[in-house]
Write a protein that holds these residues in place. Structure first.
Motif, PDB file in Angstrom:
ATOM      1  N   ALA A  29      33.643  41.014   3.795  1.00 55.33           N
ATOM      2  CA  ALA A  29      34.843  40.639   3.040  1.00 55.33           C
ATOM      3  C   ALA A  29      36.032  41.545   3.336  1.00 55.33           C
ATOM      4  O   ALA A  29      37.120  41.323   2.786  1.00 55.33           O
ATOM      5  CB  ALA A  29      34.539  40.683   1.542  1.00 55.33           C
ATOM      6  N   GLN A  30      35.864  42.514   4.199  1.00 59.83           N
ATOM      7  CA  GLN A  30      36.958  43.444   4.483  1.00 59.83           C
ATOM      8  C   GLN A  30      38.165  42.703   5.050  1.00 59.83           C
ATOM      9  O   GLN A  30      38.049  41.931   5.992  1.00 59.83           O
ATOM     10  CB  GLN A  30      36.501  44.514   5.473  1.00 59.83           C
ATOM     11  N   GLY A  31      39.325  42.941   4.432  1.00 63.73           N
ATOM     12  CA  GLY A  31      40.569  42.344   4.899  1.00 63.73           C
ATOM     13  C   GLY A  31      40.860  40.964   4.336  1.00 63.73           C
ATOM     14  O   GLY A  31      41.934  40.417   4.580  1.00 63.73           O
ATOM     15  N   ILE A  32      39.931  40.397   3.575  1.00 62.91           N
ATOM     16  CA  ILE A  32      40.136  39.066   3.007  1.00 62.91           C
ATOM     17  C   ILE A  32      40.881  39.182   1.681  1.00 62.91           C
ATOM     18  O   ILE A  32      40.594  40.059   0.855  1.00 62.91           O
ATOM     19  CB  ILE A  32      38.793  38.337   2.818  1.00 62.91           C
ATOM     20  N   ASP A  33      41.852  38.307   1.480  1.00 61.64           N
ATOM     21  CA  ASP A  33      42.682  38.290   0.278  1.00 61.64           C
ATOM     22  C   ASP A  33      41.806  38.350  -0.975  1.00 61.64           C
ATOM     23  O   ASP A  33      40.813  37.622  -1.095  1.00 61.64           O
ATOM     24  CB  ASP A  33      43.521  37.001   0.285  1.00 61.64           C
ATOM     25  N   GLU A  34      42.176  39.213  -1.920  1.00 63.80           N
ATOM     26  CA  GLU A  34      41.380  39.395  -3.136  1.00 63.80           C
ATOM     27  C   GLU A  34      41.338  38.157  -4.014  1.00 63.80           C
ATOM     28  O   GLU A  34      40.473  38.056  -4.895  1.00 63.80           O
ATOM     29  CB  GLU A  34      41.924  40.588  -3.932  1.00 63.80           C
ATOM     30  N   ARG A  35      42.247  37.223  -3.805  1.00 63.39           N
ATOM     31  CA  ARG A  35      42.245  35.986  -4.596  1.00 63.39           C
ATOM     32  C   ARG A  35      41.167  35.012  -4.125  1.00 63.39           C
ATOM     33  O   ARG A  35      40.926  33.982  -4.773  1.00 63.39           O
ATOM     34  CB  ARG A  35      43.616  35.319  -4.525  1.00 63.39           C
ATOM     35  N   ILE A  36      40.527  35.315  -3.015  1.00 62.79           N
ATOM     36  CA  ILE A  36      39.492  34.453  -2.439  1.00 62.79           C
ATOM     37  C   ILE A  36      38.121  34.949  -2.906  1.00 62.79           C
ATOM     38  O   ILE A  36      37.810  36.137  -2.783  1.00 62.79           O
ATOM     39  CB  ILE A  36      39.584  34.459  -0.903  1.00 62.79           C
ATOM     40  N   THR A  37      37.315  34.046  -3.433  1.00 63.31           N
ATOM     41  CA  THR A  37      35.975  34.394  -3.901  1.00 63.31           C
ATOM     42  C   THR A  37      35.008  34.441  -2.726  1.00 63.31           C
ATOM     43  O   THR A  37      34.938  33.495  -1.933  1.00 63.31           O
ATOM     44  CB  THR A  37      35.483  33.366  -4.937  1.00 63.31           C
ATOM     45  N   ILE A  38      34.270  35.526  -2.613  1.00 63.90           N
ATOM     46  CA  ILE A  38      33.319  35.705  -1.519  1.00 63.90           C
ATOM     47  C   ILE A  38      31.968  35.124  -1.925  1.00 63.90           C
ATOM     48  O   ILE A  38      31.459  35.397  -3.016  1.00 63.90           O
ATOM     49  CB  ILE A  38      33.164  37.191  -1.157  1.00 63.90           C
ATOM     50  N   LEU A  39      31.381  34.329  -1.030  1.00 61.67           N
ATOM     51  CA  LEU A  39      30.086  33.701  -1.264  1.00 61.67           C
ATOM     52  C   LEU A  39      29.035  34.313  -0.345  1.00 61.67           C
ATOM     53  O   LEU A  39      29.297  34.509   0.842  1.00 61.67           O
ATOM     54  CB  LEU A  39      30.164  32.195  -0.998  1.00 61.67           C
ATOM     55  N   PRO A  40      27.841  34.590  -0.863  1.00 61.34           N
ATOM     56  CA  PRO A  40      26.758  35.102  -0.019  1.00 61.34           C
ATOM     57  C   PRO A  40      26.128  33.979   0.789  1.00 61.34           C
ATOM     58  O   PRO A  40      26.273  32.798   0.463  1.00 61.34           O
ATOM     59  CB  PRO A  40      25.767  35.659  -1.046  1.00 61.34           C
ATOM     60  N   PHE A  41      25.429  34.333   1.830  1.00 60.16           N
ATOM     61  CA  PHE A  41      24.702  33.357   2.638  1.00 60.16           C
ATOM     62  C   PHE A  41      23.340  33.079   2.005  1.00 60.16           C
ATOM     63  O   PHE A  41      22.526  34.002   1.870  1.00 60.16           O
ATOM     64  CB  PHE A  41      24.492  33.871   4.068  1.00 60.16           C
ATOM     65  N   PRO A  42      23.079  31.837   1.595  1.00 64.62           N
ATOM     66  CA  PRO A  42      21.722  31.515   1.141  1.00 64.62           C
ATOM     67  C   PRO A  42      20.713  31.754   2.266  1.00 64.62           C
ATOM     68  O   PRO A  42      21.057  31.700   3.447  1.00 64.62           O
ATOM     69  CB  PRO A  42      21.815  30.021   0.796  1.00 64.62           C
TER      70      PRO A  42
END
Length: 255
Positions: free
Chosen positions: A42-55
């Motif tokens: 998630a480094q560098g990704i806008d904080e308004r974007i929700t990060i999803l894990p890989f199933p």
């Protein structure tokens, strides 16, 4: 409210691709959205974007498992974009309602309302309108398990059958459809989708519609979405960041 998803794994695309896709969606989608990125970094990704894990339901489906596997072909993992299959896991990540999945390498440059209005409950996907349809019925196409759809865009709530097929036949699917998830969807599940028409969807590197509008490296101002699908063996196929450095029109839109 619509859930908008994208995926980033490995080092092919920088975080700027995720952030600018988010900006374009916010600008051109006239409804409430939540924006997500399936990623291991998630480094560098806008904080308004929700990060999803890989199933981890499918074998070798996380980036770490893919890149450590011995099952490669032509320098890529078999079914190289297999993390996109996770979109079709029922109730994946607990996202209920309408979902849209977008590839990172695209430009959205007009109001998306006409595309959203196409959705009547049956899932939507892009279409490779720039292909000669006669080739799609030929022996070479069948040998390569060619793709009629273009998975730069999906819109759905649930799609019956895809996830069950993946769970039951993952190894076979990986082995056969090395070209990618487009090939898998096109060959086994295309009847579950309607297409976004060529009046709204086109390719920067391959044109818009066969046979009348195949001009390459052209932004069509009247359309909505431009994908940057590339062929690594074609020196005149440009990645989005390359095109932005060469064409002012692309640079101005990719913000």
């Amino acid at each position: 409210m619509i859930h908008v998803l994208c995926s980033k794994w490995g080092d092919k695309y920088e975080p700027i691709y995720v952030n600018r896709l988010y900006n374009m969606v916010k600008k051109h989608m006239p409804c409430e959205i939540k924006f997500y990125c399936q990623t291991e970094d998630a480094q560098g990704i806008d904080e308004r974007i929700t990060i999803l894990p890989f199933p981890r339901d499918l074998p070798e489906s996380t980036p770490a498992d893919m890149f450590s596997s011995d099952n490669w072909r032509n320098g890529k993992p078999r079914l190289w974009d297999r993390p996109k299959l996770n979109y079709f896991k029922p109730n994946c990540w607990g996202l209920e309602g309408v979902k849209i999945a977008l590839d990172l390498d695209m430009i959205i440059h007009n109001d998306m309302t006409p595309i959203l209005d196409l959705y009547k409950g049956k899932p939507l996907t892009g279409r490779s309108w720039w292909h000669n349809p006669d080739h799609e019925n030929g022996p070479d196409w069948k040998r390569r398990y060619g793709a009629k759809n273009n998975g730069g865009f999906y819109m759905w709530e649930e799609v019956d059958g895809i996830w069950d097929d993946c769970l039951k036949n993952a190894e076979r699917i990986y082995h056969i459809y090395t070209g990618g998830t487009d090939n898998f969807i096109s060959q086994r599940h295309l009847d579950k989708f309607e297409f976004v028409p060529s009046t709204m969807y086109y390719s920067f590197n391959r044109g818009c519609s066969w046979p009348d509008d195949l001009a390459k490296h052209k932004i069509r101002e009247d359309k909505i979405m431009c994908v940057f699908n590339t062929d690594p063996n074609n020196a005149m196929n440009f990645e989005l960041h390359e095109a932005a450095s060469m064409y002012d029109e692309v640079k101005d839109l990719w913000q």
